[in-house]
Design an enzyme around this catalytic site. Structure first.
Site, PDB file in Angstrom:
ATOM      1  N   GLU A  39     -27.620  29.935 -18.847  1.00  0.00           N
ATOM      2  CA  GLU A  39     -28.221  31.118 -18.234  1.00  0.00           C
ATOM      3  C   GLU A  39     -29.416  30.608 -17.436  1.00  0.00           C
ATOM      4  O   GLU A  39     -30.266  29.931 -17.994  1.00  0.00           O
ATOM      5  CB  GLU A  39     -28.756  32.070 -19.303  1.00  0.00           C
ATOM      6  CG  GLU A  39     -27.708  32.551 -20.281  1.00  0.00           C
ATOM      7  CD  GLU A  39     -28.338  33.499 -21.323  1.00  0.00           C
ATOM      8  OE1 GLU A  39     -28.213  33.201 -22.525  1.00  0.00           O
ATOM      9  OE2 GLU A  39     -28.968  34.491 -20.912  1.00  0.00           O
ATOM     10  N   ARG A 265     -25.864  23.169 -33.005  1.00  0.00           N
ATOM     11  CA  ARG A 265     -26.930  22.902 -32.029  1.00  0.00           C
ATOM     12  C   ARG A 265     -27.623  21.603 -32.363  1.00  0.00           C
ATOM     13  O   ARG A 265     -27.658  21.193 -33.525  1.00  0.00           O
ATOM     14  CB  ARG A 265     -28.020  23.975 -32.130  1.00  0.00           C
ATOM     15  CG  ARG A 265     -27.672  25.302 -31.622  1.00  0.00           C
ATOM     16  CD  ARG A 265     -28.843  26.241 -31.887  1.00  0.00           C
ATOM     17  NE  ARG A 265     -29.793  26.238 -30.789  1.00  0.00           N
ATOM     18  CZ  ARG A 265     -29.625  26.915 -29.676  1.00  0.00           C
ATOM     19  NH1 ARG A 265     -28.540  27.623 -29.484  1.00  0.00           N
ATOM     20  NH2 ARG A 265     -30.537  26.887 -28.723  1.00  0.00           N
ATOM     21  N   LYS A 275     -35.771  28.268 -25.049  1.00  0.00           N
ATOM     22  CA  LYS A 275     -36.329  28.477 -23.710  1.00  0.00           C
ATOM     23  C   LYS A 275     -37.455  29.504 -23.740  1.00  0.00           C
ATOM     24  O   LYS A 275     -38.395  29.406 -22.968  1.00  0.00           O
ATOM     25  CB  LYS A 275     -35.226  28.925 -22.751  1.00  0.00           C
ATOM     26  CG  LYS A 275     -34.379  27.761 -22.282  1.00  0.00           C
ATOM     27  CD  LYS A 275     -33.419  28.173 -21.180  1.00  0.00           C
ATOM     28  CE  LYS A 275     -32.150  28.712 -21.763  1.00  0.00           C
ATOM     29  NZ  LYS A 275     -31.088  28.919 -20.789  1.00  0.00           N
TER      30      LYS A 275
HETATM   31  P1  ATP Z   1     -32.140  28.490 -25.895  1.00  0.00           P
HETATM   32  O1  ATP Z   1     -31.642  29.075 -27.178  1.00  0.00           O
HETATM   33  O2  ATP Z   1     -32.798  27.183 -26.028  1.00  0.00           O
HETATM   34  O3  ATP Z   1     -32.914  29.445 -25.066  1.00  0.00           O
HETATM   35  P2  ATP Z   1     -29.667  29.073 -24.735  1.00  0.00           P
HETATM   36  O4  ATP Z   1     -28.590  28.977 -25.750  1.00  0.00           O
HETATM   37  O5  ATP Z   1     -30.123  30.409 -24.395  1.00  0.00           O
HETATM   38  O6  ATP Z   1     -30.846  28.114 -25.108  1.00  0.00           O
HETATM   39  P3  ATP Z   1     -28.037  28.612 -22.470  1.00  0.00           P
HETATM   40  O7  ATP Z   1     -28.516  28.477 -21.112  1.00  0.00           O
HETATM   41  O8  ATP Z   1     -27.305  29.816 -22.870  1.00  0.00           O
HETATM   42  O9  ATP Z   1     -29.292  28.365 -23.402  1.00  0.00           O
HETATM   43  O10 ATP Z   1     -27.232  27.321 -22.899  1.00  0.00           O
HETATM   44  C1  ATP Z   1     -26.165  26.777 -22.170  1.00  0.00           C
HETATM   45  C2  ATP Z   1     -25.266  26.059 -23.136  1.00  0.00           C
HETATM   46  O11 ATP Z   1     -26.002  25.072 -23.847  1.00  0.00           O
HETATM   47  C3  ATP Z   1     -24.689  27.014 -24.162  1.00  0.00           C
HETATM   48  O12 ATP Z   1     -23.306  26.753 -24.286  1.00  0.00           O
HETATM   49  C4  ATP Z   1     -25.433  26.683 -25.422  1.00  0.00           C
HETATM   50  O13 ATP Z   1     -24.602  26.875 -26.541  1.00  0.00           O
HETATM   51  C5  ATP Z   1     -25.798  25.212 -25.221  1.00  0.00           C
HETATM   52  N1  ATP Z   1     -27.021  24.875 -25.957  1.00  0.00           N
HETATM   53  C6  ATP Z   1     -28.210  25.504 -25.899  1.00  0.00           C
HETATM   54  N2  ATP Z   1     -29.086  24.953 -26.743  1.00  0.00           N
HETATM   55  C7  ATP Z   1     -28.441  23.925 -27.354  1.00  0.00           C
HETATM   56  C8  ATP Z   1     -28.793  22.954 -28.358  1.00  0.00           C
HETATM   57  N3  ATP Z   1     -30.011  22.929 -28.900  1.00  0.00           N
HETATM   58  N4  ATP Z   1     -27.856  22.065 -28.742  1.00  0.00           N
HETATM   59  C9  ATP Z   1     -26.636  22.064 -28.194  1.00  0.00           C
HETATM   60  N5  ATP Z   1     -26.235  22.939 -27.257  1.00  0.00           N
HETATM   61  C10 ATP Z   1     -27.118  23.861 -26.839  1.00  0.00           C
HETATM   62 MG    MG Z   2     -27.867  31.502 -24.569  1.00  0.00          MG
END
Ligand code: ATP
Ligand code: MG
Length: 566
Positions: A39, A265, A275
């Site tokens: 996102e 994760r 984020k």
């Molecule tokens: P955050 O929780 O840090 O704000 P997010 O999940 O909202 O991150 P996205 O932009 O949705 O961030 O993430 C893009 C992809 O990266 C998604 O498929 C998510 O599952 C993966 N992702 C995010 N954080 C991690 C992590 N700590 N380890 C592995 N994969 C991750």
């Molecule tokens: Mg997300």
């Protein structure tokens, strides 16, 4: 360690799934299609590297394709700055999506048509419950929800209301479009999930074309389906959303149904990696932007001097599992050191200088001393460093009263000056407070290159910089941003655990002249102290600024030695 990384690779459960699907003809044309779906509401962090390596890495390994898809469903939080940074960061890691750059917003038209079709078939309805009522009707983990009074609204009225939502007739929050699933489902995500909400926000890509936006749980699976994704990999928090994913991808008329698989994760001790929190650190001015070298963002670690190879090695060693865990920060630094050891150019920098005067060396002479750029890599070549009568050495490399076991310089003791000569201290000068200002010594002219004719050995080696050739620089000694291995665990507020010493700036350091033209992107080892890189924002020709990437050693190295690991 090498072996552990390989073993993990061999047992990666996602690879097993893919291999099984390929072997059983479940993948059209035998070409898997994955996607990395951020996102665009912030910069990517180290956690995302894991997801990037899984999605791009598996596509590469099995001869498939990986799409970059920006899941841009929330215009209130999204920005082109984020989109640009995401693309830059993935490229830096060495992955390429080629022509496959997609945006969920490209599918808004199709998503709208699907929503209208669901309404026509009596499978979606416009709901007017307030957020409070919505919560009340939803039930809980232990109690089923109740049907909204609007659930039986007629199809015609739903169609009219939805169109009016789209035409901007209603204020935000007045109506939602919901799927008619099952308010008694044990899975809360299946209790009539919202499909569309009203939002008067300008979208980074669609501008003001829309004032209703599809929800993530509706958009994401359908976007996967539209792109013919074969394997949709995401993190464990989406496991409970899988039934909603499967519902959305099985809507009549959607031809391709991808499958979602979840993995754990990546969490690292001492880091925050959401984020939302990272944005807060930026907004509160606690760090110098998203790419502050203390941030766990990809742009932060790049500026700090981590290499993409070391990050790929790190996520490889962590492996892919289905159980959440926290990886020790020292493993991350271990991988950074392992890699930089191979690639960094060795240079001599005196961080806390005192003068060393060689009394028996000619006053006006300068010799050029040859030094390896990297003993680990002969192809890195050699360079010449000026050597003269007055040098800088580290303050800690001289002692008036040497403690037991001290092998560096003290009056009467002989040491080696790296790449140069053997010297023996003969005396010293102090200021009015008793601090040493100058150390005097004599050198052995026969020991050039750091070896003596009679083969005598010394235990100490000091690095040095010629006073008249020295370069000054600002040096930023970075440490962990948080002082607790689990920020916020004690008080509930991660900001309580900020490390007050996460940045120390040194202005008095003396550097060998080759560093005057150091460029961001060049990996350096300041001998005996750590790995460094010129700062991409502030380092200028003639006024270098260096960031400490990582110190040379730490507890992980000791632990490794103890465990007999290579
Ligand atoms: P955050 O929780 O840090 O704000 P997010 O999940 O909202 O991150 P996205 O932009 O949705 O961030 O993430 C893009 C992809 O990266 C998604 O498929 C998510 O599952 C993966 N992702 C995010 N954080 C991690 C992590 N700590 N380890 C592995 N994969 C991750
Ligand atoms: Mg997300």
């Amino acid at each position: 360690m090498e072996e552990t990384a390989k073993e993990l690779e061999a047992t990666n459960f996602l690879e097993k799934i893919i291999e099984d699907d390929l072997a059983n003809g479940r993948v059209p044309d035998g070409k898997i299609i994955t996607r990395f779906p951020p996102e665009p509401n912030g910069y990517l962090h180290i956690g995302h590297i894991k997801s990037i390596c899984i999605n791009f890495g598996l596509a590469q390994k099995y001869g498939g394709t990986c799409h970059l898809r920006l899941d841009d469903t929330n215009p209130a939080k999204e920005d082109v700055e984020y989109i640009d940074s995401i693309k830059r960061d993935i490229k830096w890691l060495g992955f390429d999506w080629g022509k496959h750059e997609y945006y969920a917003s490209d599918y808004y038209g199709q998503l709208y048509d699907i929503a209208v079709k669901l309404i026509r078939e009596g499978k979606a309805y416009v709901d007017s419950l307030t957020p409070e009522q919505m919560k009340e009707y939803r039930g809980s983990l232990t109690e089923p929800g109740r049907n909204s009074p609007d659930r039986d609204r007629s199809i015609d009225e739903n169609l009219r209301l939805f169109e009016e939502m789209r035409n901007g007739v209603y204020p935000e929050g007045k109506y939602l479009l919901r799927a008619k699933l099952d308010m008694a489902s044990p899975n809360i995500n299946m209790r009539d999930p919202a499909l569309y909400r009203i939002k008067y926000e300008t979208h980074p890509r669609t501008g003001d074309k829309w004032c209703i936006y599809p929800m993530y749980d509706f958009t994401h699976p359908i976007s996967d389906a539209i792109e013919n994704i074969t394997h949709s990999f995401c993190t464990l928090e989406f496991e409970d959303h899988r039934p909603a994913y499967d519902w959305a991808t099985s809507i009549d008329g959607i031809e391709h149904a991808p499958h979602q698989y979840e993995f754990a994760r990546l969490n690292i001790s001492y880091f925050v990696m959401s984020k939302r929190k990272l944005l807060q650190l930026v907004k509160l001015g606690i760090v110098d932007g998203w790419d502050d070298p203390r941030m766990p963002t990809i742009s932060g670690i790049r500026r700090r001097g981590y290499s993409p190879e070391s990050m790929k090695d790190f996520v490889g060693r962590v492996g892919v599992a289905k159980v959440e865990s926290v990886v020790d920060y020292s493993l991350l630094e271990f991988c950074v050191r392992e890699d930089l050891n191979k690639r960094a150019r060795r240079v001599m920098v005196v961080l806390d200088p005192i003068k060393l005067v060689i009394d028996n060396y000619p006053a006006d002479k300068t010799e050029m001393i040859e030094a390896d750029n990297n003993p680990e890599d002969p192809s890195a070549g050699k360079r010449l460093i000026p050597f003269s009568k007055e040098l800088y050495i580290e303050r800690e490399d001289f002692a008036i009263d040497p403690p037991k076991g001290y092998h560096r310089l003290y009056v009467g003791n002989e040491i080696r000056l790296k790449h140069a000569y053997y010297v023996t201290a003969s005396g010293y000068e102090t200021d009015s407070e008793g601090n040493v200002t100058v150390v005097h010594c004599n050198y052995d002219p026969e020991s050039r290159g750091g070896t003596t004719l009679d083969g005598r050995k010394v235990k100490g080696t000091s690095h040095w910089v010629s006073v008249k050739d020295a370069v000054s620089a600002e040096i930023r000694q970075y440490d962990k941003l948080f002082a607790s291995d689990n920020p916020g665990a004690a008080t509930g507020n991660y900001l309580d655990d900020l490390n007050p010493d996460s940045l120390t700036v040194l202005n008095g350091a003396k550097l060998e002249p080759s560093l005057l033209s150091a460029k961001p992107g060049e990996y350096l080892q300041f001998m005996r102290s750590g790995y460094y890189m010129a700062d991409s924002h502030d380092s200028k020709e003639g006024h270098p600024v260096f960031n400490r990437t990582v110190t040379l050693k730490d507890s992980w190295d000791k632990m490794k030695q103890k465990m007999g690991l290579k």
